[in-house]
Write a protein that holds these residues in place. Structure first.
Motif: not given
Lengths: 287, 323
Positions: A61-80
């Motif tokens: 994945p390509a996590v975008q910064m800044p990472a969200p507070a609760f990355l573990i429960a977020s779609s941001a963790a699997g982004y791209r």
């Protein structure tokens, strides 16, 4: 001219681990916690093209910064990511030998790099303190070529005997112990990183060996925080403090909520290339 | 083939022919609607004492609304597979629903500690991967599978793992027993009335969990026409004949996220954490499960339209899921 730097024990562990990472290798990390933060820090500052897989089946994945507070429960963790698969699939990839490094956090570790993330104190059925369990660590520590362990430097963590061996290091240290237990050949723990020290493992005895210490700590400081005495590298090196750039990236972008990087505060003064400890908080109950 | 060593742990024993007979006698082969209320689905398909497996967890695309229904119906003595779980196990233990847990990873706090100290819950150590893999064996209809981890550790010693001499290479290899749960709860993005289901994003083991389980209850964000399923057959992850119940549950993953649809309600997760630390799980359970009659009522009265709209708006990533 002197500079004073304040950081947590966990920030030091994460920065030291991140500096070991290489773009030409593939990493397997747990879905949250220090290993993921170390990978993200390395990607942010040094190795933008480093790839990693996560237990839930996310590949590169390509996590975008800044990472969200609760990355573990977020779609941001699997982004791209390049692929969204599942747990068995990424474990198969590790089993096939594709994954160079597993990066894991440990509650307790012994001299052969076996580690515990299950419980400490009393008995399994009614433990003094129960932790989350092996998670994905058993398979990651078994199937990846090399394992990097992250933990704090405390006597109760570097123990002669684990309360429970959740995941394998070199087992009893005997030749081919891992293969005789059914694990793939040529695998095993590679480094153990704490806020004070970096260890590797002796190729013959498979025992943990002190490789480097923090600039604000001595070999004796490290040994005072271990139940067993490690072997010594021919020349014990000194590793670097977290840099201002690393700390800024960690705090503002990689773990802005501070969930993972929080810990025991350490203040170090540097003058003419020499560092000395100004103050440090006592060890708490953090795992 | 000689057994070199064997763990002594308790595990749900594999029974491939028993599973086949269950499928022969109970699984619906026709394309018939299985849409029903959460109350009916849980009442009919979850029995006290069942081995229950869910996919993902209460932080991320877990079957949270079905779990709250289990709690409301005061199901008892469940044995759960806590693979890659969050505070789901804590929630079910606090509600008195669970007496045995196969552990991969789970959030552990006061509730689990107290339940263990009082002997109300028994834990059995595996790992996330081992539980997913045991379900893969269950999904393949075989009694066991070889794997190249667990060996040499206390997980091996305290579980039902065996170490054998591989009859092909002569080397040591571990075997784990297949896991066929009695019932699976899986929250999906979309399915039709028959249960043909689409799941977007990385999962943990949704397909293996559905295949390995005798009874399968789906909750779904959206019920879509069968016609739509047939236009994109590649997207179907679970076919209808495995599914026993379809429950329409928008926001069914709440308080967790469903990637691409809504983000997790971090405020709620903090409320849960505080309730546990303060020993106020009874109040938490009352507020979120017992004092409401359904998921729909919980959403209306406890979450509210405004917050739901905000959680949807704040999930800004749709790429890969719905786009």
């Amino acid at each position: 001219m002197s500079t004073t730097r304040t950081f947590t024990d966990m920030e030091q562990i994460i920065c030291t681990t991140a500096r070991m990472m290489e773009e030409e290798r593939l990493y397997f990390v747990a879905i949250g916690g220090p290993p993921l933060i170390a990978v993200l820090l390395s990607k942010r500052l040094r190795t933008p093209n480093l790839t990693y897989v996560v237990e839930d089946g996310t590949i590169a994945p390509a996590v975008q910064m800044p990472a969200p507070a609760f990355l573990i429960a977020s779609s941001a963790a699997g982004y791209r990511a390049v692929a969204w698969t599942d747990m068995n699939t990424v474990d198969f990839h590790a089993g096939l030998g594709y994954i160079d490094y597993g990066v894991l956090a440990a509650v307790q570790v012994d001299q052969y790099g076996n580690f515990n993330s299950t419980f400490v104190g009393a008995a399994y059925e009614r433990p003094a303190r129960r932790f989350g369990g092996p998670g994905g660590a058993n398979e990651i520590a078994s199937l990846c070529w090399r394992t990097i362990l992250m933990t704090r430097q405390q006597g109760r963590k570097f123990v002669n005997k684990l309360d429970f061996m959740s995941s394998p290091g070199f087992l009893d240290g005997s030749p081919d112990a891992r293969q005789r237990a059914g694990l793939p050949a040529d695998t095993g723990p590679w480094r153990v990183v704490t806020e004070m020290a970096v260890f590797d493992f002796d190729e013959e005895s498979r025992r943990m060996r002190l490789l480097a210490v923090a600039p604000w700590a001595t070999v004796d400081d490290v040994l005072a925080q271990m139940e067993f005495k490690p072997l010594m590298a021919p020349s014990v090196e000194t590793f670097d403090l977290p840099s201002e750039e690393e700390l800024a990236a960690l705090r503002a972008e990689v773990d802005p909520s501070g969930r993972t990087i929080r810990g025991r505060w350490i203040t170090v003064e540097e003058e003419d290339g020499r560092a000395h400890l100004v103050q440090q908080e006592a060890a708490g109950e953090e795992s | 083939m000689s057994v070199l060593a064997a763990g002594t742990g308790v595990f749900k024993p594999p029974d491939p022919d028993g599973f086949r007979r269950h499928v022969r006698d109970h699984k619906e082969r026709r394309l018939v609607s299985k849409v029903m209320s959460e109350h009916e689905a849980i009442e009919r398909f979850v029995q006290d004492g069942d081995y229950l497996s869910y996919d993902c967890n209460i932080w991320n695309r877990g079957p949270a609304s079905l779990m709250r229904e289990l709690i409301r119906q005061r199901k008892r003595d469940l044995w759960i597979a806590a693979k890659f779980t969050a505070h789901d196990a804590t929630l079910l233990v606090a509600a008195g629903c669970v007496s045995r847990i196969d552990v991969g990873w789970m959030e552990v706090g006061r509730v689990i500690h107290e339940a263990m100290a009082e002997g109300r819950v028994q834990l059995f150590e595996w790992s996330n991967g081992a539980l997913a893999y045991r379900q893969l064996a269950g999904a393949l209809g075989v009694p066991f599978l070889p794997l190249r981890y667990l060996g040499g550790t206390d997980v091996f010693r305290t579980s039902g793992t065996k170490l054998i001499e591989d009859p092909y290479t002569g080397q040591a290899v571990c075997l784990v027993p297949a896991l066929n749960p009695d019932v699976a709860l899986i929250h999906v993005n979309q399915c039709d009335e028959f249960g043909n289901a689409r799941i977007f994003g990385a999962g943990v083991a949704p397909v293996e969990t559905a295949m390995a389980s005798r009874k399968v209850v789906l909750s779904t964000e959206e019920i879509i026409p069968n016609e739509e399923i047939r236009r994109h057959p590649q997207q179907t992850r679970v076919p209808y004949y495995m599914v026993d119940a379809v429950v329409h549950a928008p926001f069914g993953g709440y308080p967790g996220s469903v990637p691409g649809l809504y983000r997790a309600d971090v405020e709620h997760l903090m409320e849960f954490g505080a309730a546990q630390v303060q020993g106020k799980m009874a109040e938490y359970l009352d507020k979120w499960a017992f004092s409401v009659s359904s998921h729909e009522e919980m959403l209306e009265q406890r979450v509210g339209q405004e917050k739901m709209e905000r959680l949807r708006a704040e999930e800004t990533i749709r790429e890969g899921y719905y786009e």
